[in-house]
Design a protein around this motif. Structure first.
Motif, PDB file in Angstrom:
ATOM      1  N   PRO A   4      13.905  78.431   5.708  1.00 54.23           N
ATOM      2  CA  PRO A   4      13.693  77.425   4.670  1.00 54.23           C
ATOM      3  C   PRO A   4      12.417  76.635   4.914  1.00 54.23           C
ATOM      4  O   PRO A   4      12.028  76.381   6.063  1.00 54.23           O
ATOM      5  N   GLN A   6      10.182  73.494   5.207  1.00 54.54           N
ATOM      6  CA  GLN A   6      10.385  72.101   5.550  1.00 54.54           C
ATOM      7  C   GLN A   6       9.353  71.223   4.861  1.00 54.54           C
ATOM      8  O   GLN A   6       8.222  71.637   4.638  1.00 54.54           O
ATOM      9  N   ARG A 140      10.212  61.189   2.833  1.00 59.09           N
ATOM     10  CA  ARG A 140      10.571  61.033   1.419  1.00 59.09           C
ATOM     11  C   ARG A 140      11.481  59.837   1.184  1.00 59.09           C
ATOM     12  O   ARG A 140      11.303  59.089   0.211  1.00 59.09           O
ATOM     13  N   ARG A 295      18.788  61.826  -3.842  1.00 56.41           N
ATOM     14  CA  ARG A 295      19.267  63.184  -3.563  1.00 56.41           C
ATOM     15  C   ARG A 295      18.353  64.227  -4.190  1.00 56.41           C
ATOM     16  O   ARG A 295      17.958  65.205  -3.553  1.00 56.41           O
ATOM     17  N   GLY A 296      17.983  64.017  -5.461  1.00 53.52           N
ATOM     18  CA  GLY A 296      17.135  64.986  -6.145  1.00 53.52           C
ATOM     19  C   GLY A 296      15.734  65.049  -5.560  1.00 53.52           C
ATOM     20  O   GLY A 296      15.161  66.131  -5.401  1.00 53.52           O
ATOM     21  N   SER A 298      14.796  64.352  -2.508  1.00 53.04           N
ATOM     22  CA  SER A 298      14.770  64.926  -1.154  1.00 53.04           C
ATOM     23  C   SER A 298      14.736  66.436  -1.185  1.00 53.04           C
ATOM     24  O   SER A 298      14.317  67.068  -0.212  1.00 53.04           O
ATOM     25  N   ARG A 299      15.174  67.034  -2.305  1.00 54.43           N
ATOM     26  CA  ARG A 299      15.202  68.496  -2.415  1.00 54.43           C
ATOM     27  C   ARG A 299      14.122  69.043  -3.343  1.00 54.43           C
ATOM     28  O   ARG A 299      14.011  70.251  -3.533  1.00 54.43           O
ATOM     29  N   LYS A 300      13.336  68.152  -3.916  1.00 55.33           N
ATOM     30  CA  LYS A 300      12.360  68.565  -4.917  1.00 55.33           C
ATOM     31  C   LYS A 300      11.131  69.174  -4.274  1.00 55.33           C
ATOM     32  O   LYS A 300      10.671  68.730  -3.207  1.00 55.33           O
ATOM     33  N   ASP A 301      10.591  70.219  -4.912  1.00 56.31           N
ATOM     34  CA  ASP A 301       9.349  70.832  -4.467  1.00 56.31           C
ATOM     35  C   ASP A 301       8.184  70.032  -5.069  1.00 56.31           C
ATOM     36  O   ASP A 301       7.944  70.088  -6.272  1.00 56.31           O
TER      37      ASP A 301
END
Length: 304
Positions: A4, A6, A140, A295-296, A298-301
């Motif tokens: 994954p 980072q 982030r 939450r969104g 922290s996972r966003k590209d």
């Protein structure tokens, strides 16, 4: 299967744990973010509009004369079940400050909250500077936390600015005195400042829903106007739904249903029931929206 990817800040911490002087908690200090936002043109423009509103109202009352209720001033001072502070707006500086909050709480004070919270992350993305902040590296969560705290701080400052200027302008125009109530009676001059402070505090808490909407949308789009406009639009939708009496008790779950509960603070006997219910509803929605934003993001590209 590939490993994954980072975030940049995580890679720096993993690859260079000995990096001299780097502390994640010291990145993007609040004072730095606050100064960046304070120097922006939209901050100065919004402050100017809010500071000018009391003077505009004074001119309007001077041109139109002393405001009277629709029933000639003797009908209890209520319109649609809500206190109509316009009937006693020119009685004192405290009355004028309360009236300024009354005419602006429904929409005008929504705009700075949506602007400060909705523009903060999306504007960085639109300038293509967001990825450079994260590559600095700013974690982030730290970035979002700094921007959210500063945005809420500026929102509160906007809500404090209006009544402070109104009190000063109202004192010059109408004099200092007790806050006369349209339903009869008055609050002593010494009690007006704490009561008005309570009103401002409740308005701020009730606007946390708009802040949550704007901040969440700001993490989902690269268009600042989309985040700001979306938050304002959804707030208006909430007001429209609250006007649909056919919804009955379902309206109690709408933040808009309690937006004028602060009128209970301007009574001879302070009543907490409506304000507590309204604050609980607003804080609940706001916490959910803030959690979705963190939450969104922290996972966003991040590509901009």
């Amino acid at each position: 299967m590939s490993a994954p990817v980072q975030p940049p800040e995580a890679r720096v911490e993993a690859e260079h744990p000995e990096a001299a002087g780097y502390r994640a908690g010291r990145t993007l200090p609040l004072r730095v973010e606050a100064m960046r936002q304070l120097r922006r043109r939209r901050t100065l423009l919004m402050g100017g509009i809010l500071a000018a509103l009391p003077f505009i109202l004074i001119v309007a009352f001077a041109i139109g004369g002393t405001p009277d209720g629709e029933d000639g001033g003797g009908g209890g001072g209520r319109s649609g079940g809500r206190i109509n502070l316009m009937d006693v707006a020119t009685e004192s500086a405290a009355n004028f400050a309360a009236t300024s909050l009354f005419v602006s709480a429904g929409f005008l004070l929504v705009v700075p909250v949506a602007l400060f919270c909705g523009d903060t992350v999306a504007s960085e993305a639109s300038w293509s500077s967001l990825r450079y902040l994260l590559a600095a590296p700013v974690p982030r969560v730290r970035l979002l936390w700094s921007k959210l705290v500063v945005a809420l701080g500026f929102s509160l400052a906007a809500m404090v600015l209006l009544p402070v200027v109104a009190l000063a302008a109202g004192t010059a125009a109408y004099g200092w005195g007790p806050l006369k109530l349209p339903t009869g009676g008055a609050l002593a001059a010494g009690d007006t400042i704490p009561r008005l402070a309570l009103v401002v505090a409740f308005i701020f808490v009730s606007q946390l829903v708009t802040a949550g909407l704007a901040f969440w949308l700001s993490t989902k789009t690269d268009a600042p106007l989309g985040a700001v406009g979306g938050a304002v639009g959804l707030t208006i939708v909430g007001n429209v739904l609250d006007a649909v009496t056919a919804l009955g008790s379902w309206r109690d779950f709408l933040p808009a249903h309690w937006q004028f509960a602060w009128a209970d603070a301007l009574q001879p006997e302070l009543e907490w029931g409506g304000m507590i219910k309204g604050a609980a509803i607003s804080v609940t929605y706001a916490l959910i929206l803030f959690a979705l934003a963190f939450r969104g993001f922290s996972r966003k590209d991040i590509v901009s």
